[in-house]
Design a protein around this motif. Structure first.
Motif, PDB file in Angstrom:
ATOM      1  N   ASP A   5     -30.740 -22.674 -88.068  1.00 51.48           N
ATOM      2  CA  ASP A   5     -32.059 -21.841 -87.896  1.00 51.48           C
ATOM      3  C   ASP A   5     -32.684 -22.383 -86.826  1.00 51.48           C
ATOM      4  O   ASP A   5     -32.904 -23.734 -86.707  1.00 51.48           O
ATOM      5  N   PHE A   6     -33.187 -21.506 -85.871  1.00 52.63           N
ATOM      6  CA  PHE A   6     -33.994 -21.965 -84.911  1.00 52.63           C
ATOM      7  C   PHE A   6     -35.581 -22.389 -85.681  1.00 52.63           C
ATOM      8  O   PHE A   6     -35.784 -21.626 -86.275  1.00 52.63           O
ATOM      9  N   ALA A   7     -35.989 -23.600 -85.035  1.00 55.03           N
ATOM     10  CA  ALA A   7     -37.317 -23.848 -85.626  1.00 55.03           C
ATOM     11  C   ALA A   7     -38.437 -23.742 -84.387  1.00 55.03           C
ATOM     12  O   ALA A   7     -39.549 -23.248 -84.583  1.00 55.03           O
ATOM     13  N   ALA A   8     -38.109 -24.463 -83.297  1.00 50.68           N
ATOM     14  CA  ALA A   8     -39.380 -24.552 -82.195  1.00 50.68           C
ATOM     15  C   ALA A   8     -38.401 -24.713 -80.814  1.00 50.68           C
ATOM     16  O   ALA A   8     -37.318 -25.336 -80.670  1.00 50.68           O
ATOM     17  N   ALA A   9     -39.122 -24.420 -79.719  1.00 51.17           N
ATOM     18  CA  ALA A   9     -38.691 -24.833 -78.423  1.00 51.17           C
ATOM     19  C   ALA A   9     -39.839 -24.918 -77.518  1.00 51.17           C
ATOM     20  O   ALA A   9     -40.751 -24.748 -77.676  1.00 51.17           O
ATOM     21  N   ILE A  10     -39.722 -25.918 -76.527  1.00 54.04           N
ATOM     22  CA  ILE A  10     -40.495 -26.148 -75.780  1.00 54.04           C
ATOM     23  C   ILE A  10     -40.197 -26.314 -74.233  1.00 54.04           C
ATOM     24  O   ILE A  10     -39.040 -26.570 -73.883  1.00 54.04           O
ATOM     25  N   ASN A  11     -40.971 -25.947 -73.276  1.00 54.69           N
ATOM     26  CA  ASN A  11     -40.690 -25.812 -71.719  1.00 54.69           C
ATOM     27  C   ASN A  11     -40.537 -27.402 -71.144  1.00 54.69           C
ATOM     28  O   ASN A  11     -40.866 -28.356 -71.759  1.00 54.69           O
ATOM     29  N   LEU A  12     -40.213 -27.338 -70.012  1.00 53.97           N
ATOM     30  CA  LEU A  12     -40.029 -28.478 -69.076  1.00 53.97           C
ATOM     31  C   LEU A  12     -41.427 -29.294 -69.255  1.00 53.97           C
ATOM     32  O   LEU A  12     -41.469 -30.306 -69.477  1.00 53.97           O
ATOM     33  N   SER A  13     -42.268 -28.949 -68.960  1.00 54.54           N
ATOM     34  CA  SER A  13     -43.731 -29.532 -68.842  1.00 54.54           C
ATOM     35  C   SER A  13     -44.400 -29.649 -69.973  1.00 54.54           C
ATOM     36  O   SER A  13     -45.366 -30.768 -70.242  1.00 54.54           O
ATOM     37  N   GLY A  14     -43.794 -28.846 -71.273  1.00 50.63           N
ATOM     38  CA  GLY A  14     -44.622 -29.176 -72.353  1.00 50.63           C
ATOM     39  C   GLY A  14     -45.742 -28.152 -72.432  1.00 50.63           C
ATOM     40  O   GLY A  14     -46.472 -28.137 -73.635  1.00 50.63           O
ATOM     41  N   SER A  15     -46.094 -27.123 -71.804  1.00 47.00           N
ATOM     42  CA  SER A  15     -47.090 -26.390 -71.646  1.00 47.00           C
ATOM     43  C   SER A  15     -46.912 -25.189 -72.437  1.00 47.00           C
ATOM     44  O   SER A  15     -48.006 -24.586 -72.640  1.00 47.00           O
ATOM     45  N   SER A  16     -45.821 -24.933 -72.793  1.00 46.02           N
ATOM     46  CA  SER A  16     -45.525 -23.721 -73.432  1.00 46.02           C
ATOM     47  C   SER A  16     -44.542 -24.127 -74.440  1.00 46.02           C
ATOM     48  O   SER A  16     -43.480 -24.721 -74.504  1.00 46.02           O
ATOM     49  N   THR A  17     -44.729 -23.312 -75.847  1.00 44.99           N
ATOM     50  CA  THR A  17     -43.921 -23.565 -77.055  1.00 44.99           C
ATOM     51  C   THR A  17     -43.700 -22.284 -77.611  1.00 44.99           C
ATOM     52  O   THR A  17     -44.464 -21.114 -77.431  1.00 44.99           O
ATOM     53  N   VAL A  18     -42.925 -22.215 -78.631  1.00 48.20           N
ATOM     54  CA  VAL A  18     -42.434 -20.988 -79.474  1.00 48.20           C
ATOM     55  C   VAL A  18     -42.066 -21.706 -80.669  1.00 48.20           C
ATOM     56  O   VAL A  18     -41.427 -22.668 -80.802  1.00 48.20           O
ATOM     57  N   TYR A  19     -42.232 -20.910 -81.793  1.00 46.94           N
ATOM     58  CA  TYR A  19     -41.926 -21.240 -83.133  1.00 46.94           C
ATOM     59  C   TYR A  19     -41.217 -20.188 -83.729  1.00 46.94           C
ATOM     60  O   TYR A  19     -41.791 -18.923 -83.818  1.00 46.94           O
ATOM     61  N   ALA A  20     -40.271 -20.488 -84.969  1.00 49.50           N
ATOM     62  CA  ALA A  20     -39.820 -19.570 -85.841  1.00 49.50           C
ATOM     63  C   ALA A  20     -40.928 -19.281 -86.731  1.00 49.50           C
ATOM     64  O   ALA A  20     -42.265 -20.063 -87.177  1.00 49.50           O
ATOM     65  N   GLU A  21     -41.143 -17.755 -87.451  1.00 46.86           N
ATOM     66  CA  GLU A  21     -42.158 -17.785 -88.390  1.00 46.86           C
ATOM     67  C   GLU A  21     -42.421 -18.524 -89.392  1.00 46.86           C
ATOM     68  O   GLU A  21     -43.299 -18.877 -89.899  1.00 46.86           O
ATOM     69  N   SER A  22     -41.394 -19.117 -89.946  1.00 41.60           N
ATOM     70  CA  SER A  22     -41.118 -19.708 -91.126  1.00 41.60           C
ATOM     71  C   SER A  22     -41.832 -21.344 -90.756  1.00 41.60           C
ATOM     72  O   SER A  22     -42.314 -21.989 -91.939  1.00 41.60           O
ATOM     73  N   VAL A  23     -41.991 -21.723 -89.717  1.00 43.97           N
ATOM     74  CA  VAL A  23     -42.897 -23.072 -89.531  1.00 43.97           C
ATOM     75  C   VAL A  23     -43.929 -22.971 -88.666  1.00 43.97           C
ATOM     76  O   VAL A  23     -44.895 -23.830 -88.628  1.00 43.97           O
ATOM     77  N   LYS A  24     -44.363 -21.775 -88.163  1.00 47.09           N
ATOM     78  CA  LYS A  24     -45.472 -21.606 -87.376  1.00 47.09           C
ATOM     79  C   LYS A  24     -46.669 -21.938 -88.051  1.00 47.09           C
ATOM     80  O   LYS A  24     -46.981 -21.523 -89.405  1.00 47.09           O
ATOM     81  N   GLY A  25     -47.516 -22.833 -87.557  1.00 46.72           N
ATOM     82  CA  GLY A  25     -48.966 -23.063 -88.028  1.00 46.72           C
ATOM     83  C   GLY A  25     -48.527 -24.539 -88.754  1.00 46.72           C
ATOM     84  O   GLY A  25     -49.719 -25.085 -89.478  1.00 46.72           O
ATOM     85  N   ARG A  26     -47.418 -24.908 -89.087  1.00 43.02           N
ATOM     86  CA  ARG A  26     -47.161 -26.140 -90.013  1.00 43.02           C
ATOM     87  C   ARG A  26     -46.514 -27.164 -89.142  1.00 43.02           C
ATOM     88  O   ARG A  26     -46.831 -28.344 -89.241  1.00 43.02           O
ATOM     89  N   PHE A  27     -45.525 -26.770 -88.036  1.00 47.51           N
ATOM     90  CA  PHE A  27     -45.074 -27.450 -87.318  1.00 47.51           C
ATOM     91  C   PHE A  27     -45.499 -27.488 -85.773  1.00 47.51           C
ATOM     92  O   PHE A  27     -45.896 -26.242 -85.049  1.00 47.51           O
ATOM     93  N   THR A  28     -45.378 -28.636 -85.084  1.00 46.91           N
ATOM     94  CA  THR A  28     -45.903 -28.837 -83.794  1.00 46.91           C
ATOM     95  C   THR A  28     -44.687 -29.389 -83.097  1.00 46.91           C
ATOM     96  O   THR A  28     -44.604 -30.739 -83.252  1.00 46.91           O
ATOM     97  N   ILE A  29     -44.338 -28.855 -81.759  1.00 40.24           N
ATOM     98  CA  ILE A  29     -43.194 -29.444 -81.037  1.00 40.24           C
ATOM     99  C   ILE A  29     -44.122 -30.017 -79.803  1.00 40.24           C
ATOM    100  O   ILE A  29     -44.955 -29.228 -79.336  1.00 40.24           O
ATOM    101  N   SER A  30     -43.700 -31.057 -79.364  1.00 45.45           N
ATOM    102  CA  SER A  30     -44.307 -31.762 -78.098  1.00 45.45           C
ATOM    103  C   SER A  30     -43.238 -32.565 -77.518  1.00 45.45           C
ATOM    104  O   SER A  30     -42.176 -33.027 -77.867  1.00 45.45           O
TER     105      SER A  30
END
Length: 125
Positions: free
Chosen positions: A46-71
């Protein structure tokens, strides 16, 4: 190609936190969009999270949103996944992945080209 190595997994009680790291080597990670996936026993990844080249944009799966932070720290060629408020349903093998591109936040496995070996996260109730 870049090589990816995950670390930081382990056993934690429900409600606890862990921080996963994904170290890239071989080529600079700054040209790679990166993401985290997880695979529970007997289930598809399952997908959890992704981050762009600079780190300025992220996306999360609903199941982890608000609990997980990608950086990511491009100076250290390392990506992170801070996981808080863990519950037993988060138990899985966590993989980091990368694809050499300059746009987008891919959330499908087949969009990524490089994978780490995974680090196990086990959350006890």
């Amino acid at each position: 190609h870049v090589q990816l190595v995950e670390s930081g997994g382990g056993l934690v009680q429900a409600g606890g936190s862990l921080r996963l790291s994904c170290a890239a080597s071989g080529r600079t990670s700054s040209k790679y969009v990166m993401g985290w996936f997880r695979q529970a026993p007997g289930k598809e990844p399952d997908f959890a999270a992704a981050i762009n080249l600079s780190g300025s944009s992220t996306v999360y799966a609903e199941s982890v949103k608000g609990r997980f932070t990608i950086s990511r720290d491009n100076a250290k060629n390392t990506m992170y996944l801070q996981m808080n408020s863990l519950n037993p349903e988060d138990t899985a093998l966590y993989y980091c992945a990368a694809v050499e591109r300059t746009y987008g936040l891919p959330s499908r496995e087949n969009e990524y080209r490089v994978w780490g070996q995974g680090t196990q996260v086990t959350v006890s109730s």
